[in-house]
Design a protein around this motif. Structure first.
Motif, PDB file in Angstrom:
ATOM      1  N   HIS A 122       0.842  -1.194   0.000  1.00 51.52           N
ATOM      2  CA  HIS A 122       0.000   0.000   0.000  1.00 51.52           C
ATOM      3  C   HIS A 122       0.883   1.252   0.000  1.00 51.52           C
ATOM      4  O   HIS A 122       0.768   2.096   0.905  1.00 51.52           O
ATOM      5  CB  HIS A 122      -0.892   0.038   1.239  1.00 51.52           C
ATOM      6  N   PRO A 123       1.774   1.437  -0.963  1.00 52.07           N
ATOM      7  CA  PRO A 123       2.637   2.622  -0.951  1.00 52.07           C
ATOM      8  C   PRO A 123       1.827   3.904  -1.141  1.00 52.07           C
ATOM      9  O   PRO A 123       0.736   3.887  -1.712  1.00 52.07           O
ATOM     10  CB  PRO A 123       3.595   2.381  -2.119  1.00 52.07           C
ATOM     11  N   THR A 124       2.368   5.005  -0.683  1.00 50.68           N
ATOM     12  CA  THR A 124       1.615   6.263  -0.587  1.00 50.68           C
ATOM     13  C   THR A 124       0.977   6.712  -1.890  1.00 50.68           C
ATOM     14  O   THR A 124      -0.224   7.018  -1.940  1.00 50.68           O
ATOM     15  CB  THR A 124       2.530   7.382  -0.054  1.00 50.68           C
ATOM     16  N   HIS A 125       1.745   6.786  -2.964  1.00 52.03           N
ATOM     17  CA  HIS A 125       1.208   7.343  -4.202  1.00 52.03           C
ATOM     18  C   HIS A 125       0.240   6.383  -4.893  1.00 52.03           C
ATOM     19  O   HIS A 125      -0.754   6.816  -5.471  1.00 52.03           O
ATOM     20  CB  HIS A 125       2.356   7.738  -5.137  1.00 52.03           C
ATOM     21  N   VAL A 126       0.512   5.097  -4.814  1.00 48.26           N
ATOM     22  CA  VAL A 126      -0.437   4.113  -5.334  1.00 48.26           C
ATOM     23  C   VAL A 126      -1.732   4.186  -4.544  1.00 48.26           C
ATOM     24  O   VAL A 126      -2.835   4.175  -5.113  1.00 48.26           O
ATOM     25  CB  VAL A 126       0.152   2.689  -5.278  1.00 48.26           C
ATOM     26  N   ALA A 127      -1.629   4.264  -3.223  1.00 48.65           N
ATOM     27  CA  ALA A 127      -2.823   4.335  -2.380  1.00 48.65           C
ATOM     28  C   ALA A 127      -3.635   5.590  -2.684  1.00 48.65           C
ATOM     29  O   ALA A 127      -4.869   5.554  -2.744  1.00 48.65           O
ATOM     30  CB  ALA A 127      -2.420   4.296  -0.907  1.00 48.65           C
ATOM     31  N   ALA A 128      -2.933   6.717  -2.874  1.00 45.14           N
ATOM     32  CA  ALA A 128      -3.637   7.960  -3.196  1.00 45.14           C
ATOM     33  C   ALA A 128      -4.347   7.853  -4.544  1.00 45.14           C
ATOM     34  O   ALA A 128      -5.512   8.265  -4.681  1.00 45.14           O
ATOM     35  CB  ALA A 128      -2.649   9.128  -3.212  1.00 45.14           C
ATOM     36  N   LEU A 129      -3.666   7.288  -5.532  1.00 45.29           N
ATOM     37  CA  LEU A 129      -4.280   7.124  -6.849  1.00 45.29           C
ATOM     38  C   LEU A 129      -5.473   6.182  -6.771  1.00 45.29           C
ATOM     39  O   LEU A 129      -6.500   6.396  -7.437  1.00 45.29           O
ATOM     40  CB  LEU A 129      -3.244   6.589  -7.841  1.00 45.29           C
ATOM     41  N   SER A 130      -5.361   5.154  -5.937  1.00 46.77           N
ATOM     42  CA  SER A 130      -6.449   4.183  -5.812  1.00 46.77           C
ATOM     43  C   SER A 130      -7.719   4.821  -5.272  1.00 46.77           C
ATOM     44  O   SER A 130      -8.824   4.350  -5.528  1.00 46.77           O
ATOM     45  CB  SER A 130      -6.015   3.019  -4.914  1.00 46.77           C
ATOM     46  N   LEU A 199       9.134  -4.318 -10.729  1.00 51.59           N
ATOM     47  CA  LEU A 199       7.821  -3.821 -11.144  1.00 51.59           C
ATOM     48  C   LEU A 199       7.104  -3.105 -10.005  1.00 51.59           C
ATOM     49  O   LEU A 199       6.414  -2.105 -10.217  1.00 51.59           O
ATOM     50  CB  LEU A 199       6.958  -4.972 -11.653  1.00 51.59           C
ATOM     51  N   ALA A 200       7.249  -3.602  -8.789  1.00 51.89           N
ATOM     52  CA  ALA A 200       6.601  -2.968  -7.642  1.00 51.89           C
ATOM     53  C   ALA A 200       7.149  -1.560  -7.425  1.00 51.89           C
ATOM     54  O   ALA A 200       6.392  -0.605  -7.198  1.00 51.89           O
ATOM     55  CB  ALA A 200       6.791  -3.816  -6.386  1.00 51.89           C
ATOM     56  N   LEU A 201       8.467  -1.417  -7.492  1.00 53.50           N
ATOM     57  CA  LEU A 201       9.070  -0.093  -7.361  1.00 53.50           C
ATOM     58  C   LEU A 201       8.597   0.829  -8.484  1.00 53.50           C
ATOM     59  O   LEU A 201       8.292   2.007  -8.257  1.00 53.50           O
ATOM     60  CB  LEU A 201      10.594  -0.205  -7.385  1.00 53.50           C
ATOM     61  N   LEU A 202       8.531   0.276  -9.679  1.00 49.86           N
ATOM     62  CA  LEU A 202       8.128   1.066 -10.835  1.00 49.86           C
ATOM     63  C   LEU A 202       6.678   1.513 -10.734  1.00 49.86           C
ATOM     64  O   LEU A 202       6.324   2.629 -11.123  1.00 49.86           O
ATOM     65  CB  LEU A 202       8.337   0.253 -12.116  1.00 49.86           C
ATOM     66  N   MET A 203       5.824   0.663 -10.185  1.00 42.64           N
ATOM     67  CA  MET A 203       4.412   1.009 -10.096  1.00 42.64           C
ATOM     68  C   MET A 203       4.191   2.180  -9.147  1.00 42.64           C
ATOM     69  O   MET A 203       3.367   3.071  -9.422  1.00 42.64           O
ATOM     70  CB  MET A 203       3.595  -0.203  -9.655  1.00 42.64           C
ATOM     71  N   GLU A 204       4.909   2.215  -8.036  1.00 42.90           N
ATOM     72  CA  GLU A 204       4.784   3.345  -7.129  1.00 42.90           C
ATOM     73  C   GLU A 204       5.290   4.622  -7.805  1.00 42.90           C
ATOM     74  O   GLU A 204       4.680   5.692  -7.674  1.00 42.90           O
ATOM     75  CB  GLU A 204       5.549   3.071  -5.832  1.00 42.90           C
ATOM     76  N   ARG A 205       6.380   4.518  -8.565  1.00 38.95           N
ATOM     77  CA  ARG A 205       6.889   5.698  -9.273  1.00 38.95           C
ATOM     78  C   ARG A 205       5.901   6.162 -10.333  1.00 38.95           C
ATOM     79  O   ARG A 205       5.673   7.363 -10.512  1.00 38.95           O
ATOM     80  CB  ARG A 205       8.237   5.380  -9.918  1.00 38.95           C
ATOM     81  N   ALA A 206       5.290   5.213 -11.031  1.00 41.06           N
ATOM     82  CA  ALA A 206       4.312   5.559 -12.058  1.00 41.06           C
ATOM     83  C   ALA A 206       3.114   6.281 -11.455  1.00 41.06           C
ATOM     84  O   ALA A 206       2.594   7.246 -12.032  1.00 41.06           O
ATOM     85  CB  ALA A 206       3.854   4.299 -12.798  1.00 41.06           C
ATOM     86  N   ALA A 207       2.662   5.824 -10.290  1.00 41.88           N
ATOM     87  CA  ALA A 207       1.536   6.477  -9.625  1.00 41.88           C
ATOM     88  C   ALA A 207       1.909   7.890  -9.200  1.00 41.88           C
ATOM     89  O   ALA A 207       1.111   8.828  -9.340  1.00 41.88           O
ATOM     90  CB  ALA A 207       1.103   5.656  -8.412  1.00 41.88           C
ATOM     91  N   ARG A 208       3.134   8.054  -8.708  1.00 43.35           N
ATOM     92  CA  ARG A 208       3.571   9.392  -8.296  1.00 43.35           C
ATOM     93  C   ARG A 208       3.632  10.326  -9.500  1.00 43.35           C
ATOM     94  O   ARG A 208       3.172  11.473  -9.441  1.00 43.35           O
ATOM     95  CB  ARG A 208       4.945   9.299  -7.634  1.00 43.35           C
TER      96      ARG A 208
END
Length: 260
Positions: A122-130, A199-208
């Motif tokens: 549940h990283p911050t930017h992914v969670a915010a986008l969700s 991919l997990a690291l990349l997904m958080e960066r993509a959301a940010r």
């Protein structure tokens, strides 16, 4: 000597890939060590959310996997405190108990024999986008490994401790490697620990990046053909291994104990 200045792009791509395949070496870490390293890498990459989130990888025996024990944060995981569980989440080796939310990992492993590692955080930017109930948008070269490879579950089915949530999440993921879970977080399913971690690291960066771009204006799409080309160029087993090794070396400077 070959004059590469007269070669086509495809020829140059082939040469570069062959060179990487030939020169890159395996890191030599065991599955337990790589999983522990992934936990520390994810912690440093902003995927820490208290005790929320799980990481698993298939173990030696069919129908079993390694995971962290409930009560330990990603920054506390070592190769020796990981536990081995079966598909019913019964502990086969190690101390402690698994997170009960690991149940939906079991459903994904059942549906996807190609998947060997699952990361849910549940990283911050992914969670915010969700929270916006919008899919992940891939509109930058660096995030193209997620092009046409990230599903979206718009309806939150509740805490994922039941079989119903496992069926829903596995079904929504389908054959893709990642999924954004509305009002929840993210999940990646990789063929290796290295692939899943990258991919997990990349997904958080993509959301940010998406949240930053949305705040500045309208996100413009990139051509599908070029995005697909970049997806296949960036996201290979060898590149994932080389990238993981870099993140691991960086993590080991702060977390040398994770290999113990």
């Amino acid at each position: 000597m070959t004059n590469t200045l007269s070669m086509t792009k495809q020829e140059l791509v082939s040469i570069a890939q062959e060179r990487l395949d030939r020169e890159a070496t395996d890191n030599g870490w065991s599955a337990r060590q790589r999983l522990a390293l992934a936990c520390r890498i994810l912690f440093d990459g902003g995927h820490d959310s208290g005790l929320a989130g799980q990481i698993t990888c298939r173990a030696g025996e069919p129908g079993t996997f390694l995971t962290q024990q409930l009560g330990l944060g990603f920054d506390e995981i070592t190769s020796t405190n990981l536990i081995q569980v079966d598909r019913d989440l019964q502990v086969l080796a190690g101390s402690g108990i698994p997170n009960p939310a690991n149940r939906f990992h079991t459903w994904i492993y059942r549906e996807r024999p190609d998947v060997n590692c699952i990361i849910h955080t549940h990283p911050t930017h992914v969670a915010a986008l969700s929270m916006l109930e919008v899919p992940l948008e891939v509109s930058h070269m660096d995030t193209t490994p997620l092009h046409d490879d990230c599903a979206f579950l718009k309806t939150w089915p509740g805490v994922p401790v039941g079989n119903e949530e496992g069926v829903i999440i596995a079904g929504a993921l389908g054959g893709k490697r990642a999924i954004l879970l509305a009002h929840h977080g993210m999940l990646v399913a990789g063929s290796s620990i290295e692939e899943a971690c990258v991919l997990a690291l990349l997904m958080e960066r993509a959301a940010r990046l998406q949240l930053l771009a949305m705040g500045a204006g309208t996100i413009q799409p990139i051509p599908t053909a070029l995005a697909s080309e970049a997806h296949d160029w960036i996201s290979t087993a060898r590149r994932d291994s080389v990238t993981f090794n870099y993140f691991a070396r960086r993590a080991l400077r702060q977390h040398a104990d994770c290999l113990l």
